[in-house]
Design a protein around this motif. Structure first.
Motif, PDB file in Angstrom:
ATOM      1  N   UNK A  68       0.857  -1.187   0.000  1.00  0.00           N
ATOM      2  CA  UNK A  68       0.000   0.000   0.000  1.00  0.00           C
ATOM      3  C   UNK A  68       0.893   1.238   0.000  1.00  0.00           C
ATOM      4  N   UNK A  69       0.607   2.176  -0.920  1.00  0.00           N
ATOM      5  CA  UNK A  69       1.367   3.414  -1.040  1.00  0.00           C
ATOM      6  C   UNK A  69       0.442   4.609  -0.940  1.00  0.00           C
ATOM      7  N   UNK A  70       0.897   5.624  -0.250  1.00  0.00           N
ATOM      8  CA  UNK A  70       0.263   6.941  -0.279  1.00  0.00           C
ATOM      9  C   UNK A  70       1.315   7.951  -0.693  1.00  0.00           C
ATOM     10  N   UNK A  71       1.048   8.667  -1.765  1.00  0.00           N
ATOM     11  CA  UNK A  71       2.008   9.605  -2.339  1.00  0.00           C
ATOM     12  C   UNK A  71       1.323  10.950  -2.513  1.00  0.00           C
ATOM     13  N   UNK A  72       1.869  11.987  -1.878  1.00  0.00           N
ATOM     14  CA  UNK A  72       1.262  13.318  -1.960  1.00  0.00           C
ATOM     15  C   UNK A  72       2.258  14.340  -2.490  1.00  0.00           C
ATOM     16  N   UNK A  73       1.817  15.118  -3.479  1.00  0.00           N
ATOM     17  CA  UNK A  73       2.580  16.227  -4.044  1.00  0.00           C
ATOM     18  C   UNK A  73       1.912  17.535  -3.622  1.00  0.00           C
ATOM     19  N   UNK A  74       2.713  18.499  -3.201  1.00  0.00           N
ATOM     20  CA  UNK A  74       2.162  19.793  -2.805  1.00  0.00           C
ATOM     21  C   UNK A  74       3.059  20.901  -3.335  1.00  0.00           C
ATOM     22  N   UNK A  75       2.444  21.914  -3.948  1.00  0.00           N
ATOM     23  CA  UNK A  75       3.172  23.056  -4.484  1.00  0.00           C
ATOM     24  C   UNK A  75       2.784  24.309  -3.712  1.00  0.00           C
ATOM     25  N   UNK A  76       3.784  25.009  -3.177  1.00  0.00           N
ATOM     26  CA  UNK A  76       3.581  26.291  -2.509  1.00  0.00           C
ATOM     27  C   UNK A  76       4.106  27.375  -3.438  1.00  0.00           C
ATOM     28  N   UNK A  77       3.178  28.012  -4.168  1.00  0.00           N
ATOM     29  CA  UNK A  77       3.532  29.011  -5.178  1.00  0.00           C
ATOM     30  C   UNK A  77       3.774  30.359  -4.497  1.00  0.00           C
ATOM     31  N   UNK A  78       5.045  30.776  -4.438  1.00  0.00           N
ATOM     32  CA  UNK A  78       5.391  32.020  -3.747  1.00  0.00           C
ATOM     33  C   UNK A  78       4.908  33.260  -4.494  1.00  0.00           C
TER      34      UNK A  78
END
Length: 450
Positions: free
Chosen positions: A173-183
């Motif tokens: 089981x995999x959980x993969x999260x991508x998050x972008x903080x646009x300055x």
């Protein structure tokens, strides 16, 4: 690489690497006519914008292993960094990556059962900035964002011998999260992928050979590069789905002791949904899109021969028929079906072989690689011819230094017969699919093992 023994069946292995590649220039991609008639030319945009890469990267990892009364424990931790400055036509990419991870497994083997369980975690932080280009130097800031990726996984496997048969099963089981903080505040983004991937296999022992069959599933998530390269040039993330894969394979693996020969033969079939395909924008930025579904079917064979004496041979050949089973592409005002088209950038045949001679004075090898033609675009209108190259390598057996270190000098000649061929740029803009590969070239160096 260093190994430290801590007693019976316990120890620590440490692996590290450091590399700096100063501005590696890009040859640029060309039309087929230009690549055939004048492969050494560089398009004016490449000269104007000083296209290339400047990369510094390093990594360090350590694994602790111990045979306990509960089973064999392996605990691994690693970290890495990568600093990249990449001028491309019209833009300059500045990327600083910091990443690390841990993995813990427990495995045990008895006469009636083999099993293993584990957990793992990874964290990656990419500080990405993109500028307009002023003759290859950063100019106006276009994108300024922090991209964070975290991945957690739990997994297990089980092997049950039943006489000559053996059943293997696995679950992950995999959980993969991508998050972008646009300055710059234009568009933050978060994408999360979750998947449960079971697998099962059956094998039969023939003595000097083993028959096997496996069924597996998986999810291939987009990378941060694929997510961040948006066609509109804005910050945040591209809207992409992960590829999902279901595959089966079967074959035979074995040895022929009298001839010191070992071999592997496998047939495979895969269904891939939401295929990720690259395409090039007018400013030569590569973006990505999900483009239907595909089927991969083929065969792989490998042979290893170690006769008495200094010579040994390794050879492998793979055949794959990779074609779209559904999907469309827009061309002007019309929409074309991709069903039956071959996947671009995937050669149907690939052969590799290495002849190696090892004596007390020197190690020498000759390697040949042959690749068949491949298509450059999803519409299959552009083809890249096949090619065969030969690489030569000469090294001295490791020289022992103080403290147990080993120094190995080497000299390598790549593309020794100066074959002219092209790499492929999939779905390149303006028909420039062909990137002339390097002719005959050499390199020399030393490797140090502690």
């Amino acid at each position: 690489t260093s190994d430290f023994s801590l007693g019976d069946d316990r120890g620590v292995r440490v692996i590290g690497a450091l590399q700096h590649m100063p501005r590696a220039q890009s040859p640029g991609s060309l039309s087929k006519t230009a690549a055939q008639e004048s492969p050494g030319q560089t398009r004016q945009t490449v000269l104007d914008f000083d296209v290339g890469k400047d990369v510094t990267q390093g990594q360090l990892g350590a694994t602790y292993y111990d045979d306990t009364r509960f089973g064999t424990v392996n605990a691994t931790a690693y970290g890495l960094f990568r600093d990249l400055q990449n001028p491309i036509p019209f833009n300059v990419i500045d990327l600083n990556r910091r990443a690390g991870g841990v993995r813990l497994t427990l495995e045990e083997e008895t006469s009636s059962l083999r099993w293993g369980v584990g957990v793992g975690g990874k964290l990656q932080r990419d500080d990405r900035r993109e500028f307009t280009s002023a003759d290859g130097s950063p100019d106006r800031l276009l994108i300024d964002q922090l991209e964070t990726v975290d991945n957690g996984a739990v997994f297990g496997r089980l092997a049950i011998p039943l006489g000559r048969f053996q059943i293997d099963a696995g679950l992950r089981y995999d959980r993969l999260q991508f998050e972008a903080d646009d300055r710059l505040g234009s568009d933050d983004g978060t994408q999360t992928f979750r998947t449960l991937s079971p697998s099962v296999g059956l094998s039969y022992d023939l003595g000097r050979a083993r028959l096997f069959a496996n069924l597996s599933t998986g999810l291939e998530a987009p990378t941060t590069t694929e997510l961040s390269n948006r066609p509109d040039g804005e910050g945040g993330f591209n809207d992409l789905d992960a590829e999902s894969v279901v595959g089966v394979e079967g074959g035979v693996t074995g040895t022929w002791p009298a001839q010191r020969l070992s071999y592997d033969l496998a047939l495979f079939y895969q269904d891939v949904d939401d295929v990720l395909v690259p395409f090039e924008l007018p400013d030569e930025t590569t973006a990505y899109r999900n483009q239907g579904a595909a089927r991969h079917r083929g065969a792989e064979i490998s042979v290893r021969w170690q006769p008495p004496g200094p010579l040994s041979v390794r050879a492998s050949h793979s055949f794959v028929d990779a074609e779209f089973t559904k999907g469309t592409v827009e061309a002007g005002n019309s929409t074309t079906s991709l069903e039956g088209n071959q996947l671009p950038g995937v050669p149907s045949h690939r052969f590799a072989a290495t002849l190696q001679a090892r004596t007390s004075l020197a190690h020498a090898s000759a390697s040949v690689q042959s690749v068949s033609k491949q298509f450059g675009d999803t519409q299959n209108t552009a083809t890249n011819d096949g090619y065969t190259t030969v690489d030569l390598r000469l090294s001295q057996p490791g020289v022992s230094l103080a403290g147990g270190a080993t120094l190995t000098p080497f000299l390598a000649f790549n593309n020794a017969f100066d074959v002219r061929y092209n790499d492929i740029v999939v779905n390149a803009f303006g028909g420039r699919f062909y990137e002339p590969a390097a002719g005959r070239h050499w390199r020399a160096g030393v490797s140090l093992q502690l």
